[in-house]
Write a protein that holds these residues in place. Sequence first.
Motif, short mmCIF file in Angstrom:
data_model
loop_
_atom_site.label_atom_id
_atom_site.label_comp_id
_atom_site.label_asym_id
_atom_site.label_seq_id
_atom_site.Cartn_x
_atom_site.Cartn_y
_atom_site.Cartn_z
N MET A 148 0.86 -1.19 0.00
CA MET A 148 0.00 0.00 0.00
C MET A 148 0.90 1.24 0.00
N GLN A 149 0.33 2.35 -0.40
CA GLN A 149 1.02 3.64 -0.48
C GLN A 149 2.23 3.55 -1.41
N GLY A 150 3.33 4.18 -1.00
CA GLY A 150 4.53 4.21 -1.82
C GLY A 150 4.40 5.18 -2.98
N ASN A 151 5.30 5.05 -3.96
CA ASN A 151 5.28 5.91 -5.14
C ASN A 151 6.05 5.23 -6.27
N HIS A 152 6.09 5.88 -7.42
CA HIS A 152 6.74 5.28 -8.58
C HIS A 152 8.24 5.07 -8.34
N ALA A 153 8.86 5.98 -7.62
CA ALA A 153 10.30 5.88 -7.37
C ALA A 153 10.66 4.78 -6.37
N MET A 154 9.67 4.26 -5.65
CA MET A 154 9.89 3.27 -4.59
C MET A 154 11.04 3.73 -3.69
N GLU A 155 10.76 4.77 -2.95
CA GLU A 155 11.78 5.43 -2.14
C GLU A 155 12.38 4.54 -1.05
N ASP A 156 11.70 3.45 -0.69
CA ASP A 156 12.25 2.54 0.32
C ASP A 156 12.98 1.35 -0.33
N PHE A 157 13.41 1.52 -1.56
CA PHE A 157 14.08 0.45 -2.30
C PHE A 157 15.29 -0.11 -1.56
N ALA A 158 16.08 0.75 -0.92
CA ALA A 158 17.30 0.29 -0.24
C ALA A 158 17.00 -0.81 0.78
N GLU A 159 15.84 -0.70 1.44
CA GLU A 159 15.46 -1.71 2.44
C GLU A 159 15.15 -3.07 1.79
N LYS A 160 14.84 -3.07 0.51
CA LYS A 160 14.46 -4.30 -0.18
C LYS A 160 15.64 -5.00 -0.85
N ILE A 161 16.79 -4.36 -0.90
CA ILE A 161 17.93 -4.93 -1.61
C ILE A 161 18.35 -6.30 -1.07
N PRO A 162 18.44 -6.50 0.25
CA PRO A 162 18.82 -7.85 0.72
C PRO A 162 17.85 -8.94 0.22
N MET A 163 16.55 -8.63 0.19
CA MET A 163 15.57 -9.60 -0.28
C MET A 163 15.78 -9.91 -1.76
N LEU A 164 16.01 -8.89 -2.57
CA LEU A 164 16.16 -9.15 -3.99
C LEU A 164 17.47 -9.87 -4.30
N ILE A 165 18.53 -9.58 -3.56
CA ILE A 165 19.79 -10.30 -3.74
C ILE A 165 19.59 -11.77 -3.38
N GLU A 166 18.87 -12.03 -2.30
CA GLU A 166 18.60 -13.41 -1.90
C GLU A 166 17.78 -14.14 -2.98
N PHE A 167 16.77 -13.47 -3.53
CA PHE A 167 15.96 -14.07 -4.59
C PHE A 167 16.83 -14.41 -5.80
N LEU A 168 17.63 -13.46 -6.27
CA LEU A 168 18.45 -13.67 -7.46
C LEU A 168 19.54 -14.71 -7.22
N SER A 169 20.14 -14.67 -6.04
CA SER A 169 21.23 -15.61 -5.72
C SER A 169 20.75 -17.05 -5.73
N GLY A 170 19.48 -17.26 -5.39
CA GLY A 170 18.93 -18.60 -5.36
C GLY A 170 19.01 -19.32 -6.69
N PHE A 171 19.12 -18.56 -7.78
CA PHE A 171 19.20 -19.17 -9.11
C PHE A 171 20.62 -19.62 -9.45
N TYR A 172 21.62 -19.14 -8.68
CA TYR A 172 23.02 -19.43 -9.03
C TYR A 172 23.81 -20.09 -7.92
N GLN A 173 23.14 -20.59 -6.90
CA GLN A 173 23.87 -21.29 -5.85
C GLN A 173 24.14 -22.72 -6.31
N SER A 174 25.36 -23.17 -6.06
CA SER A 174 25.71 -24.53 -6.53
C SER A 174 25.48 -25.57 -5.45
#
Length: 192
Positions: A166-192
């Motif tokens: 809910m709320q937020g904006n196009h710039a997604m100003e709280d993006f920095a807080e989401k970086i660990p989650m997105l790194i974890e998501f992406l890393s899951g595709f390349y873990q051996s």
Amino acid sequence: MNIIYLHGFQSSPLSIKGQQLYEYSQYLSQCQVHLPDLNYPPNQVTNFVSKMIEELDDVALVGSSLGGFYATQLAEKFNIPAVLINPAVQPWVLFRKLFGIEQLPYQVNEKWTLDNTQLNFLEQTAIKKLQHSENFLVLLQQGDEVLDYREAQAFYRPNAFVITEMQGNHAMEDFAEKIPMLIEFLSGFYQS
């Protein structure tokens, strides 16, 4: 893992989200962030980023707005993971609404003038239905003042991982807080 960050329309490699992702990656030995300039006609952008993907190993994409549209097309083409931030689903419709017939061609910068031929290219090359929806994490905010989040929900669901806040904006100003989650998501595709 090589993350290519695809910025939005009239943004740059110096965008806040791109820089936040780059700075965060400096503390991760297994992660390198690439920040290409996408201020060129769409066919040049897709050709350039395709070449980057072909030359790098373990590639993932992060795209915001128009960059989210590009990330969708390229992630599908190469079957690679992508995180999308308030992605544009039909940018040709948005640009025609924004600029109308009277303002097209629209001078974006000294290297790029947006015209109807390019909008037609975007429409004709757009993925109509995801084949690899499990590769996508889609971050949406209902307060997006530029794009209707419901269009992205409808396009990426039911199989992509979609988070709508809910709320937020196009710039997604709280993006920095989401970086660990997105790194974890992406890393899951390349873990051996």
